[in-house]
Enzyme design. Structure first.
Site, PDB file in Angstrom:
ATOM      1  N   LYS A 275       0.857  -1.192   0.000  1.00 22.25           N
ATOM      2  CA  LYS A 275       0.000   0.000   0.000  1.00 22.25           C
ATOM      3  C   LYS A 275       0.886   1.233   0.000  1.00 22.25           C
ATOM      4  O   LYS A 275       2.033   1.181   0.437  1.00 22.25           O
ATOM      5  CB  LYS A 275      -0.891   0.009   1.255  1.00 22.25           C
ATOM      6  CG  LYS A 275      -2.154   0.829   1.099  1.00 22.25           C
ATOM      7  CD  LYS A 275      -3.256   0.057   0.382  1.00 22.25           C
ATOM      8  CE  LYS A 275      -4.503   0.873   0.211  1.00 22.25           C
ATOM      9  NZ  LYS A 275      -5.624   0.049  -0.267  1.00 22.25           N
TER      10      LYS A 275
HETATM   11  P1  NAD Z   1     -13.023   7.629  -2.900  1.00 19.60           P
HETATM   12  O1  NAD Z   1     -12.021   8.688  -2.635  1.00 19.60           O
HETATM   13  O2  NAD Z   1     -13.490   7.413  -4.290  1.00 19.60           O
HETATM   14  O3  NAD Z   1     -14.327   7.867  -1.976  1.00 19.60           O
HETATM   15  C1  NAD Z   1     -14.262   8.013  -0.584  1.00 19.60           C
HETATM   16  C2  NAD Z   1     -15.612   8.489  -0.071  1.00 19.60           C
HETATM   17  O4  NAD Z   1     -15.561   8.574   1.364  1.00 19.60           O
HETATM   18  C3  NAD Z   1     -15.999   9.889  -0.554  1.00 19.60           C
HETATM   19  O5  NAD Z   1     -17.404   9.969  -0.723  1.00 19.60           O
HETATM   20  C4  NAD Z   1     -15.548  10.782   0.591  1.00 19.60           C
HETATM   21  O6  NAD Z   1     -16.247  12.020   0.621  1.00 19.60           O
HETATM   22  C5  NAD Z   1     -15.874   9.910   1.781  1.00 19.60           C
HETATM   23  N1  NAD Z   1     -15.060  10.256   2.954  1.00 19.60           N
HETATM   24  C6  NAD Z   1     -13.751  10.582   2.971  1.00 19.60           C
HETATM   25  N2  NAD Z   1     -13.360  10.868   4.222  1.00 19.60           N
HETATM   26  C7  NAD Z   1     -14.451  10.718   5.005  1.00 19.60           C
HETATM   27  C8  NAD Z   1     -14.679  10.862   6.384  1.00 19.60           C
HETATM   28  N3  NAD Z   1     -13.700  11.279   7.219  1.00 19.60           N
HETATM   29  N4  NAD Z   1     -15.931  10.597   6.853  1.00 19.60           N
HETATM   30  C9  NAD Z   1     -16.929  10.222   6.001  1.00 19.60           C
HETATM   31  N5  NAD Z   1     -16.745  10.053   4.684  1.00 19.60           N
HETATM   32  C10 NAD Z   1     -15.534  10.293   4.199  1.00 19.60           C
HETATM   33  O7  NAD Z   1     -12.393   6.291  -2.297  1.00 19.60           O
HETATM   34  P2  NAD Z   1     -12.806   4.794  -2.648  1.00 19.60           P
HETATM   35  O8  NAD Z   1     -11.852   4.306  -3.681  1.00 19.60           O
HETATM   36  O9  NAD Z   1     -14.256   4.696  -2.843  1.00 19.60           O
HETATM   37  O10 NAD Z   1     -12.386   4.049  -1.281  1.00 19.60           O
HETATM   38  C11 NAD Z   1     -13.265   3.986  -0.148  1.00 19.60           C
HETATM   39  C12 NAD Z   1     -12.828   2.839   0.744  1.00 19.60           C
HETATM   40  O11 NAD Z   1     -12.854   1.619  -0.011  1.00 19.60           O
HETATM   41  C13 NAD Z   1     -11.419   2.934   1.307  1.00 19.60           C
HETATM   42  O12 NAD Z   1     -11.390   2.302   2.569  1.00 19.60           O
HETATM   43  C14 NAD Z   1     -10.598   2.093   0.323  1.00 19.60           C
HETATM   44  O13 NAD Z   1      -9.398   1.619   0.882  1.00 19.60           O
HETATM   45  C15 NAD Z   1     -11.588   0.982   0.055  1.00 19.60           C
HETATM   46  N6  NAD Z   1     -11.364   0.232  -1.176  1.00 19.60           N
HETATM   47  C16 NAD Z   1     -11.281   0.863  -2.384  1.00 19.60           C
HETATM   48  C17 NAD Z   1     -11.118   0.096  -3.535  1.00 19.60           C
HETATM   49  C18 NAD Z   1     -11.092   0.714  -4.903  1.00 19.60           C
HETATM   50  O14 NAD Z   1     -11.033  -0.039  -5.879  1.00 19.60           O
HETATM   51  N7  NAD Z   1     -11.166   2.020  -5.063  1.00 19.60           N
HETATM   52  C19 NAD Z   1     -11.003  -1.292  -3.444  1.00 19.60           C
HETATM   53  C20 NAD Z   1     -11.112  -1.901  -2.194  1.00 19.60           C
HETATM   54  C21 NAD Z   1     -11.297  -1.135  -1.079  1.00 19.60           C
END
Ligand code: NAD
Length: 416
Positions: free
Chosen positions: A104
């Site tokens: 990561k």
């Molecule tokens: P992203 O940046 O596209 O979206 C994140 C969302 O969370 C946004 O709506 C943001 O406004 C909100 N957010 C951010 N900080 C916040 C807070 N303090 N309180 C409440 N909401 C908050 O990110 P993503 O890619 O959707 O990732 C979200 C989660 O999923 C993370 O934990 C990431 O590690 C996990 N994840 C992502 C992927 C991927 O393919 N993108 C895969 C597996 C897991």
């Protein structure tokens, strides 16, 4: 002080080690981080001032293959958070039986405060700083919170310029025009959908009549919201960093996605039937399926007793602490763990990597079929083991994942 995610990750290893009767030396080995790189990223800002940001790239384990894991840009990024996220990637890749390890990266920065040019300079310099740590045979980054296909394009370009040839296999989550895979962007949400569908089938729940709450409305939260909406499910609350919208009659997800994709916050969306609630309140809203899809440590021992749902589908990595997990288990709430639930992203990232290396690209139909096959196989294994041993789905998932890593360590031995 907040909860340290790496402490949570290590505690999870202890829990599974005890359940499996794992050797103490091996347990110690599993908690170890293989490599940590801390870099300082100097950027000349548009106004001519110099700003210095701190970045990280961590390899938790490459015992089963090159590292794989996203890159996060957030002012809350810490070294220990990235270590935890890398550790969870090891288990996720192992659970899905992908020939990849756990890694990561992250930069402590609020990207919303940067212009596009500053963001590009930051990404290019960060990539250059970690260049010896990454590569198709070493470690393959991907998008995570606040990073996207454009950022992956810049990373691929920096790496390729240094190598003197195009190396698309260095990152995944790229645009399809430069070696990305069809189906990668919605893959995590798609995977969440396959898993919740399978879980509802096991529990004899009709998915369409379940009420849904989603924390986080980005790539993961927004995509699963869209899939569920298209299937006719009722999502009664969603949130982003600005706050949450709630309507017991159900939200119009398509309109909300249109709004947020233009760069707007949910709190500014106007509809007289929707009320604005906080990110804390959304988690304790009564519903059938709660999907935390923002950040880690959202459900802790402080609010776990107030959670009112039947299933938690972990879209985010590490949203539930170990103490909260015990409380939820005693309340009879099913928690589908991150390493299974959100595995769709890394799965299609793996397909992208394979396509780049072979220079042969697949159709969307093949991507989705193979994604479903891998995820449902893991789901069935986890579900069966949890039933057989009467343990949490998380513990079952960890037993399967950790066993494969332990076997690989045993076969390879500890150098020298
Ligand atoms: P992203 O940046 O596209 O979206 C994140 C969302 O969370 C946004 O709506 C943001 O406004 C909100 N957010 C951010 N900080 C916040 C807070 N303090 N309180 C409440 N909401 C908050 O990110 P993503 O890619 O959707 O990732 C979200 C989660 O999923 C993370 O934990 C990431 O590690 C996990 N994840 C992502 C992927 C991927 O393919 N993108 C895969 C597996 C897991």
């Amino acid at each position: 002080m907040g909860i340290n995610p790496f402490d949570v990750a290590k505690k999870q290893i202890d829990i599974v080690a005890e359940e499996m009767g794992l050797d103490a030396n091996l347990t110690k080995y599993l908690k170890r981080i293989e490599r940590s790189l801390i870099v300082s990223i100097p950027i000349v800002m548009d106004d001519g001032d110099l700003e210095i940001f701190e970045g990280y790239r961590i390899h938790h384990s490459t015992v089963r293959g090159p590292g794989k894991g996203g890159i996060r840009y957030s002012p809350e990024v810490t070294l220990d958070e990235v270590k935890a996220l890398a550790t969870w990637m090891t288990w996720k890749c192992s659970l899905l039986n992908l020939p990849l390890g756990g890694a990561k990266g992250g930069v402590c920065v609020d990207p919303r405060q940067l212009s596009k040019k500053e963001l590009e300079r930051l990404t290019r310099r960060y990539t250059s700083e970690i260049i010896n740590f990454i590569g198709p045979d070493i470690d393959i980054p991907a998008p995570d919170v606040n990073t996207n296909a454009q950022i992956m394009s810049w990373m691929m370009d920096v790496y390729s310029m240094q190598k003197g040839r195009s190396v698309p296999g260095v990152v995944t989550g790229k645009p399809v025009e430069i070696g990305g895979s069809v189906g990668r962007e919605p893959a995590t949400g798609m995977g969440l959908y396959y898993v919740i569908e399978a879980m509802c089938e096991k529990l004899n729940f009709d998915l369409k009549s379940q009420t849904i709450v989603i924390q986080g409305f980005g790539n993961v939260g927004g995509t699963i919201a869209e899939f569920l909406y298209k299937e006719g499910c009722k999502t009664i609350a969603v949130s982003d960093i600005s706050g949450a919208l709630y309507s017991p009659e159900g939200l119009d997800i398509e309109k909300l996605l249109e709004w947020t994709k233009k760069g707007n916050y949910l709190k500014d969306y106007k509809d007289k039937n929707y009320s604005l609630i906080t990110n804390e309140e959304i988690l304790t809203t009564k519903c059938d399926i709660l999907i935390p899809a923002a950040l880690e440590n959202q459900i802790t021992q402080k609010n776990a007793n107030n959670i009112r749902c039947k299933i938690i589908l972990e879209g985010a990595n590490g949203p539930v602490t170990t103490e909260a997990d015990n409380i939820l288990f005693s309340k009879g709430i099913y928690v589908i763990p991150d390493i299974l639930a959100n595995g769709g992203g890394v799965c299609v990232s793996y397909f992208e990597y394979v396509q780049d290396i072979r220079a042969y690209f697949w159709e969307l139909d093949r991507i989705n079929k193979e994604l479903k096959k891998i995820l449902l196989k893991a789901f069935e294994e986890v579900y069966a083991l949890s039933k057989e041993r009467k343990i949490k789905l998380r513990t079952a998932a960890y037993i399967i994942a950790v066993s494969r890593i332990a076997k690989a360590i045993e076969l390879r031995g500890i150098f020298p």
